[in-house]
Scaffold this motif. Structure first.
Motif, PDB file in Angstrom:
ATOM      1  N   TYR A 163       0.826  -1.207   0.000  1.00  0.00           N
ATOM      2  CA  TYR A 163       0.000   0.000   0.000  1.00  0.00           C
ATOM      3  C   TYR A 163       0.859   1.255   0.000  1.00  0.00           C
ATOM      4  O   TYR A 163       0.393   2.315  -0.389  1.00  0.00           O
ATOM      5  N   ARG A 164       2.103   1.132   0.459  1.00  0.00           N
ATOM      6  CA  ARG A 164       3.059   2.241   0.470  1.00  0.00           C
ATOM      7  C   ARG A 164       2.496   3.471   1.187  1.00  0.00           C
ATOM      8  O   ARG A 164       2.456   4.576   0.637  1.00  0.00           O
ATOM      9  N   VAL A 165       2.061   3.287   2.412  1.00  0.00           N
ATOM     10  CA  VAL A 165       1.538   4.397   3.211  1.00  0.00           C
ATOM     11  C   VAL A 165       2.407   4.568   4.443  1.00  0.00           C
ATOM     12  O   VAL A 165       2.546   3.655   5.258  1.00  0.00           O
ATOM     13  N   GLY A 166       3.018   5.740   4.555  1.00  0.00           N
ATOM     14  CA  GLY A 166       3.813   6.085   5.722  1.00  0.00           C
ATOM     15  C   GLY A 166       3.472   7.489   6.163  1.00  0.00           C
ATOM     16  O   GLY A 166       2.529   8.106   5.668  1.00  0.00           O
ATOM     17  N   TRP A 167       4.269   7.994   7.107  1.00  0.00           N
ATOM     18  CA  TRP A 167       4.040   9.363   7.555  1.00  0.00           C
ATOM     19  C   TRP A 167       5.287   9.930   8.208  1.00  0.00           C
ATOM     20  O   TRP A 167       6.211   9.198   8.560  1.00  0.00           O
ATOM     21  N   VAL A 168       5.275  11.248   8.343  1.00  0.00           N
ATOM     22  CA  VAL A 168       6.368  11.951   8.998  1.00  0.00           C
ATOM     23  C   VAL A 168       5.785  13.046   9.865  1.00  0.00           C
ATOM     24  O   VAL A 168       4.789  13.678   9.502  1.00  0.00           O
ATOM     25  N   VAL A 169       6.396  13.223  11.022  1.00  0.00           N
ATOM     26  CA  VAL A 169       6.080  14.358  11.903  1.00  0.00           C
ATOM     27  C   VAL A 169       7.341  15.221  11.919  1.00  0.00           C
ATOM     28  O   VAL A 169       8.282  14.943  12.652  1.00  0.00           O
ATOM     29  N   PRO A 170       7.407  16.258  11.083  1.00  0.00           N
ATOM     30  CA  PRO A 170       8.680  16.950  10.844  1.00  0.00           C
ATOM     31  C   PRO A 170       9.055  18.025  11.867  1.00  0.00           C
ATOM     32  O   PRO A 170      10.117  18.642  11.726  1.00  0.00           O
ATOM     33  N   GLY A 171       8.193  18.287  12.860  1.00  0.00           N
ATOM     34  CA  GLY A 171       8.540  19.316  13.835  1.00  0.00           C
ATOM     35  C   GLY A 171       8.715  20.677  13.190  1.00  0.00           C
ATOM     36  O   GLY A 171       7.900  21.100  12.364  1.00  0.00           O
ATOM     37  N   ARG A 172       9.806  21.345  13.546  1.00  0.00           N
ATOM     38  CA  ARG A 172      10.041  22.698  13.032  1.00  0.00           C
ATOM     39  C   ARG A 172      10.329  22.737  11.526  1.00  0.00           C
ATOM     40  O   ARG A 172      10.361  23.807  10.930  1.00  0.00           O
ATOM     41  N   TYR A 173      10.520  21.553  10.931  1.00  0.00           N
ATOM     42  CA  TYR A 173      10.834  21.487   9.497  1.00  0.00           C
ATOM     43  C   TYR A 173       9.597  21.144   8.660  1.00  0.00           C
ATOM     44  O   TYR A 173       9.707  20.708   7.515  1.00  0.00           O
ATOM     45  N   TYR A 174       8.421  21.355   9.217  1.00  0.00           N
ATOM     46  CA  TYR A 174       7.176  20.967   8.553  1.00  0.00           C
ATOM     47  C   TYR A 174       7.070  21.542   7.139  1.00  0.00           C
ATOM     48  O   TYR A 174       6.807  20.818   6.178  1.00  0.00           O
ATOM     49  N   HIS A 175       7.263  22.832   6.998  1.00  0.00           N
ATOM     50  CA  HIS A 175       7.065  23.460   5.695  1.00  0.00           C
ATOM     51  C   HIS A 175       8.091  22.987   4.670  1.00  0.00           C
ATOM     52  O   HIS A 175       7.763  22.772   3.497  1.00  0.00           O
ATOM     53  N   ALA A 176       9.334  22.788   5.107  1.00  0.00           N
ATOM     54  CA  ALA A 176      10.362  22.290   4.185  1.00  0.00           C
ATOM     55  C   ALA A 176      10.041  20.878   3.717  1.00  0.00           C
ATOM     56  O   ALA A 176      10.223  20.534   2.541  1.00  0.00           O
ATOM     57  N   VAL A 177       9.548  20.032   4.627  1.00  0.00           N
ATOM     58  CA  VAL A 177       9.193  18.657   4.265  1.00  0.00           C
ATOM     59  C   VAL A 177       7.976  18.652   3.340  1.00  0.00           C
ATOM     60  O   VAL A 177       7.917  17.900   2.365  1.00  0.00           O
ATOM     61  N   ARG A 178       7.003  19.507   3.627  1.00  0.00           N
ATOM     62  CA  ARG A 178       5.800  19.566   2.777  1.00  0.00           C
ATOM     63  C   ARG A 178       6.170  19.980   1.344  1.00  0.00           C
ATOM     64  O   ARG A 178       5.688  19.396   0.369  1.00  0.00           O
ATOM     65  N   ILE A 179       7.024  20.962   1.210  1.00  0.00           N
ATOM     66  CA  ILE A 179       7.449  21.389  -0.121  1.00  0.00           C
ATOM     67  C   ILE A 179       8.232  20.276  -0.814  1.00  0.00           C
ATOM     68  O   ILE A 179       8.048  20.010  -2.008  1.00  0.00           O
ATOM     69  N   ALA A 180       9.092  19.585  -0.059  1.00  0.00           N
ATOM     70  CA  ALA A 180       9.853  18.471  -0.637  1.00  0.00           C
ATOM     71  C   ALA A 180       8.917  17.364  -1.110  1.00  0.00           C
ATOM     72  O   ALA A 180       9.143  16.750  -2.156  1.00  0.00           O
TER      73      ALA A 180
END
Length: 479
Positions: free
Chosen positions: A328-345
């Motif tokens: 199913y290839r479903v994962g997740w990340v809780v990026p903390g202060r890097y949320y916006h950078a991870v979302r853009i990536a």
């Protein structure tokens, strides 16, 4: 150059050129035994040849024993002659060269249907709640309407993120759904985190041995791995890491604190708290890979590093690949202060996570008895690990040791120094057995006499026989 012009630059008759093209499609698996070939009319249109040329081409294919005509139905691919032994050949990619080559070679062996897969860290569909999950996926496909075929742009399914938020409290972390971004598995989560906190040439501290997928991601992003020794029971050696941090710059750190891959090590909660504090004091991001965190053999899971994070420097990554559905290839990340950078990536990497698998897993977490399923899976994996350890110690050369993980389904085997794991890999594959040689788990020339074994298959006489064969092959290398 179109197909027609590519045909006519050679001296071979047109009908043979067409026949060669269809033959290649058969050999490459594009056309499989029992499947209908393209019609004569389709061949004429595709290759720009006459009907008589197309007919000649299929007469030629029939003479080669590749196709057979069926009355009023056209031509069909013939099944190849049945072989006596159905053992795998060598992997398509050699287990040598770059880390990427080795990674690909291992998975070539894992996906081969006639191989006993002890090499990949993949749970068997016979153990997973496959039928129930697939029913939920079908239900979502029937009822999701337009939503089911549209992009689920980051941060991803709100229903799934709420369920993940509830799960994370079991590891001590209070995380809002708005803090979570869904990903295409944990490997993507790791890559997004690294893209957010590093740049090419940066130094990333990792455990050794560590999951080769992490090393492959570092290689792909042109990052430098700094390998820190790991205790087989308690994980990353914090004393060594602290000493290293005093003497050289480190831009990020990746750890697998819960039943690490490949050792199965479990970092104590006080060590996790110490690690978070150590890195916080130096403003170094910590990427926590928790894919096995839900699979402890004891009554409850330990705390996550994220649960000790009060600065946003811990980027938590996980997935449902080890507990519910690898495909199913479903994962997740809780990026903390890097949320916006991870979302853009995420937007620039895969844009979105597949919608229907997200919804199916969200339903399973909400209504499918996930905790009940986990208790059952943990008991199976605990018994598998116990049986595997016993079998290895009985069948492998004297002096062999095996780790004793307290969760997950991986064991790390250290054999006498004369045993070469890559040679054992080749010989085992010729017998229809895949293993993961220790050389995969470091960028340095280490672990040549080690292998990782997966206990993710139901225990059976077939698995027991495979371990016996591996032990016999290993004994041949002992001098």
């Amino acid at each position: 150059m179109n197909l027609l012009s590519s045909f006519r630059v050679t001296q071979e008759p047109l009908f043979k050129q067409v026949a060669n093209t269809v033959e290649k499609m058969i050999h490459d698996g594009v056309l499989r035994p029992g499947e209908r070939t393209p019609s004569l009319r389709a061949v004429c249109d595709q290759h720009g040849v006459s009907m008589s040329t197309a007919v000649q081409a299929f007469v030629e294919l029939e003479s080669r024993g590749l196709v057979e005509p069926r009355h009023k139905s056209g031509f069909f691919v013939k099944a190849p002659p049945k072989v006596i032994m159905d053992l795998p050949g060598p992997p398509r990619v050699p287990m040598s060269g770059s880390l990427g080559n080795r990674h690909a070679s291992l998975f070539d062996a894992v996906v081969a249907g006639n191989v006993i897969a002890l090499g990949g860290a993949v749970p068997s569909p016979e153990i997973l709640p496959t039928a129930k999950l697939n029913r939920m996926l079908s239900e979502k496909a029937r009822n999701a309407g337009a939503r089911g075929v549209m992009y689920d742009l980051p941060p991803g399914s709100e229903m799934l993120r709420r369920q993940i938020s509830k799960r994370m409290t079991k590891g001590g972390a209070v995380v809002a759904p708005a803090d979570i971004i869904t990903t295409c598995g944990a490997t993507e989560a790791l890559m997004l985190c690294l893209r957010a906190v590093t740049k090419p040439g940066d130094v990333v501290a990792v455990e050794t041995p560590t999951y080769f997928g992490i090393l492959h991601v570092l290689e792909a992003l042109a990052l430098r791995a700094l390998e820190i020794p790991t205790d087989a029971r308690t994980g990353l050696r914090l004393d060594v890491l602290e000493s290293v941090l005093k003497n050289q710059p480190v831009n990020a750190c990746i750890v697998l604190p819960a039943f690490s891959n490949p050792l199965g090590a479990s970092m104590p909660d006080d060590a996790k708290q110490r690690l978070v504090g150590m890195l916080k004091a130096r403003e170094i991001p910590l990427i926590e890979d928790d894919v096995f965190g839900e699979l402890p053999f004891g009554p409850k899971r330990g705390r996550t590093c994220k649960s000790f994070d009060d600065s946003g420097l811990v980027l938590f990554c996980s997935s449902f690949s080890k507990t519910l559905a690898p495909g199913y290839r479903v994962g997740w990340v809780v990026p903390g202060r890097y949320y916006h950078a991870v979302r853009i990536a995420k937007l620039t990497h895969t844009m979105a996570t597949a919608t229907l698998p997200e919804l199916a897993i969200a339903s399973f977490l909400a209504d499918g008895g996930y905790d009940h399923w986990l208790r059952s899976a943990r008991a199976i994996y605990k018994m598998n690990v116990m049986r595997m350890r016993r079998a290895i110690l009985e069948e492998f050369p004297a002096g062999t040791t095996v780790t004793t993980p307290q969760g997950g389904f991986l064991v790390w085997v250290t054999m006498p120094v004369t045993v070469n794991a890559l040679e054992l890999y080749d010989r085992a594959l010729a017998k229809g057995i895949s293993i993961a040689p220790g050389q995969l788990f470091s960028l340095e020339p280490r672990y040549a006499n080690c292998i990782r074994i997966s206990c993710g298959e139901p225990w059976s006489p077939r698995i027991e026989g495979a371990v016996r064969t591996l032990g016999s092959l290993a004994k041949r290398q002992v001098k």
